[in-house]
Design a protein around this motif. Structure first.
Motif: not given
Length: 77
Positions: A1-4, A6-10, A14-15
């Motif tokens: 998931m490192a190449d995902e 950053p907005r997706t991770q954020s 915060h779901d």
């Protein structure tokens, strides 16, 4: 998931889906049950308008919302 992204991770971090779904009592939400009359009426009007002008566009107006009971007329005169 490192190449995902950053907005997706954020977004995942915060779901708040559980909080939002917890606000609606189970069985009371009925999606898609409102607004059918407005869409049907606009579609019918658009079909009739295309007879005279095939490229005509029909848009919802405030009066359409009032007629379908989704809005109220202004009390200002």
């Amino acid at each position: 998931m490192a190449d995902e992204n950053p907005r997706t991770q954020s977004a995942r971090a915060h779901d708040d889906k559980q909080v939002i779904e917890g606000m609606i009592p189970a069985g009371e939400a009925v999606p898609g049950s409102a607004g059918g009359a407005l869409a049907r009426d606009l579609g019918s009007r658009a079909d009739l308008a295309q007879v005279d002008a095939p490229d005509a566009e029909q848009r919802a107006t405030k009066q359409d919302d009032i007629d379908s009971g989704q809005a109220y007329g202004s009390d200002r005169r």
